[in-house]
Design an enzyme around this catalytic site. Structure first.
Site, mmCIF file in Angstrom:
data_model
loop_
_atom_site.group_PDB
_atom_site.id
_atom_site.type_symbol
_atom_site.label_atom_id
_atom_site.label_comp_id
_atom_site.label_asym_id
_atom_site.label_seq_id
_atom_site.Cartn_x
_atom_site.Cartn_y
_atom_site.Cartn_z
ATOM 1 N N ALA A 8 -82.852 -129.200 45.964
ATOM 2 C CA ALA A 8 -83.659 -130.429 45.971
ATOM 3 C C ALA A 8 -83.087 -131.448 46.949
ATOM 4 C CB ALA A 8 -83.724 -131.013 44.560
ATOM 5 N N ALA A 10 -84.315 -133.239 50.895
ATOM 6 C CA ALA A 10 -85.476 -134.039 51.271
ATOM 7 C C ALA A 10 -86.785 -133.267 51.104
ATOM 8 C CB ALA A 10 -85.308 -134.508 52.716
ATOM 9 N N LYS A 75 -79.900 -125.329 52.491
ATOM 10 C CA LYS A 75 -79.546 -125.109 53.890
ATOM 11 C C LYS A 75 -79.250 -123.619 54.072
ATOM 12 C CE LYS A 75 -79.594 -129.420 55.184
ATOM 13 N NZ LYS A 75 -80.814 -129.866 55.877
ATOM 14 N N ASN A 101 -85.067 -123.420 57.464
ATOM 15 C CA ASN A 101 -84.970 -123.332 58.920
ATOM 16 C C ASN A 101 -84.142 -122.113 59.299
ATOM 17 O OD1 ASN A 101 -86.367 -125.680 59.572
ATOM 18 N ND2 ASN A 101 -84.532 -126.958 59.562
ATOM 19 N N LYS A 183 -91.297 -121.733 64.566
ATOM 20 C CA LYS A 183 -90.559 -122.870 63.991
ATOM 21 C C LYS A 183 -89.143 -122.940 64.583
ATOM 22 C CE LYS A 183 -89.854 -126.118 60.877
ATOM 23 N NZ LYS A 183 -89.038 -126.162 59.703
ATOM 24 N N ASN A 191 -83.775 -130.212 66.936
ATOM 25 C CA ASN A 191 -82.651 -130.456 66.028
ATOM 26 C C ASN A 191 -81.327 -130.747 66.752
ATOM 27 O OD1 ASN A 191 -84.825 -129.684 64.456
ATOM 28 N ND2 ASN A 191 -83.562 -128.791 62.870
ATOM 29 N N ASN A 251 -89.142 -139.424 62.222
ATOM 30 C CA ASN A 251 -88.178 -138.672 61.416
ATOM 31 C C ASN A 251 -86.838 -138.493 62.118
ATOM 32 O OD1 ASN A 251 -88.081 -137.287 58.901
ATOM 33 N ND2 ASN A 251 -87.856 -135.365 60.005
ATOM 34 N N SER A 254 -83.472 -132.705 60.386
ATOM 35 C CA SER A 254 -82.575 -132.289 59.301
ATOM 36 C C SER A 254 -81.147 -132.115 59.827
ATOM 37 C CB SER A 254 -83.083 -130.994 58.673
ATOM 38 O OG SER A 254 -83.255 -130.015 59.661
HETATM 39 O O1 PAF Z 1 -85.555 -129.533 60.685
HETATM 40 C C1 PAF Z 1 -86.333 -130.496 60.788
HETATM 41 O O2 PAF Z 1 -85.942 -131.647 60.821
HETATM 42 C C2 PAF Z 1 -87.822 -130.227 60.776
HETATM 43 O O3 PAF Z 1 -88.007 -128.832 60.874
HETATM 44 C C3 PAF Z 1 -88.643 -130.915 61.860
HETATM 45 C C4 PAF Z 1 -90.042 -130.366 61.825
HETATM 46 C C5 PAF Z 1 -88.027 -130.729 63.232
HETATM 47 C C6 PAF Z 1 -88.844 -132.383 61.565
HETATM 48 O O4 PAF Z 1 -87.729 -133.171 61.695
#
Ligand code: PAF
Length: 300
Positions: A8, A10, A75, A101, A183, A191, A251, A254
């Site tokens: 749990a 983000a 993670k 990811n 992705k 990232n 954003n 991550s």
């Molecule tokens: O890992 C991340 O942060 C996300 O996959 C993304 C889509 C790049 C958004 O920040």
């Protein structure tokens, strides 16, 4: 549906909150976050507004439901240890959905669970862990899920309904492995670059120098995918990356969030795996290697 969210953070908390509207959801996460949820509420701000006390535990042994679905959002470097602890709540009908990811999670899960129980998904929703108990939904993204062998099974259609019913707009993919590659290509630039330059995702397109590096990383990572038989066009991948940056411009990626918290990053599961595959297939890995080197030297 009985759903356990393993990890749990983000994105796990965001999906858990939304799914709890119509399902029995239990969140498993770090004590500090779980205690805040137990004491106050789980609060989601931004694109999603949510405030509720949903079941949350920090140890698997506290889980009293038998999950139909386990959603893994830990993670990538924690996949094996988290799943080993969850062994006791996995029965033969439990479906395990990885929303992580990187390109190495399915193999890691497959070491502990039966491969036919595993399905996968990708999402580009942006969310930030503000403080224990509080998550900010910063970007509405796209979510897809699918069986590893591409079949449109009853269970995948059921899970699609469960997601869509609570407002997590989700589509079926008959090639989820390809989606995971896409992705990873997108993550391979956003990232590490946001971590190195300590910026929001949106800044990567505001700065012409960084915009150009994003393009170069996309090109190299797509060529690595192609060398592995995953045929994608460089132009499509660059456009896709730009789209994700636009959708999540506010954003912090991550990886940058992990770096800021002084935690390990997922660079090995993203750029690291691309480098490994590129080396085997004898294609250029220079830029991914530089990004990996810089990020690793920042966190160590
Ligand atoms: O890992 C991340 O942060 C996300 O996959 C993304 C889509 C790049 C958004 O920040």
């Amino acid at each position: 549906m009985n759903i356990v969210i393993l990890g749990a953070g983000a994105i796990g908390s965001l999906f858990g909150a939304l799914l709890s509207k119509k399902n029995n959801v239990v969140l498993i996460g770090r004590s500090i976050h779980i205690n805040a949820i137990k004491k106050e509420n789980l609060i989601i701000e931004g694109f999603t507004q949510f405030k509720n006390k949903i079941p949350a535990v920090h140890s698997i042994s506290e889980i009293k439901i038998c999950p139909d679905l386990i959603i893994i959002t830990v993670k990538s470097y924690d996949t094996e240890s988290a799943l080993k602890k969850a062994r006791n709540i996995i029965d033969k009908n439990t479906v395990i959905l990885s929303f992580q990811n990187g390109l190495d999670n399915i193999d890691k899960i497959g070491k502990i669970a039966v491969r036919k129980q595993i399905i996968a998904g990708t999402t580009t929703h942006g969310s930030i862990f503000q403080k224990p108990g509080l998550i900010k939904h910063t970007g509405k993204g796209k979510t897809v899920i699918g069986e590893l062998d591409g079949r449109k099974t009853g269970r995948i259609m059921k899970i699609l309904d469960v997601f869509n019913e609570v407002g997590i707009e989700t589509k079926f993919s008959k090639n989820i492995l390809k989606e995971m590659w896409i992705k990873t290509i997108v993550n391979s630039s956003i990232n590490p670059l946001t971590t190195i330059f300590q910026c929001k995702n949106g800044y990567l397109l505001e700065n012409p120098l960084l915009e150009n590096i994003v393009k170069k990383v996309c090109e190299e990572s797509t060529k690595i995918a192609n060398s592995e038989g995953i045929y994608l066009s460089i132009e499509d991948m660059y456009q896709k990356t730009r789209e994700v940056i636009d959708d999540t411009s506010e954003n912090y990626s991550s990886m940058f969030q992990s770096y800021k918290k002084g935690k390990k990053t997922e660079i090995e599961s993203i750029n690291g795996i691309l480098i490994k595959i590129g080396k085997i297939n004898d294609v250029d890995i220079t830029i991914n290697n530089i990004l990996l080197y810089i990020v690793n030297s920042m966190v160590n």
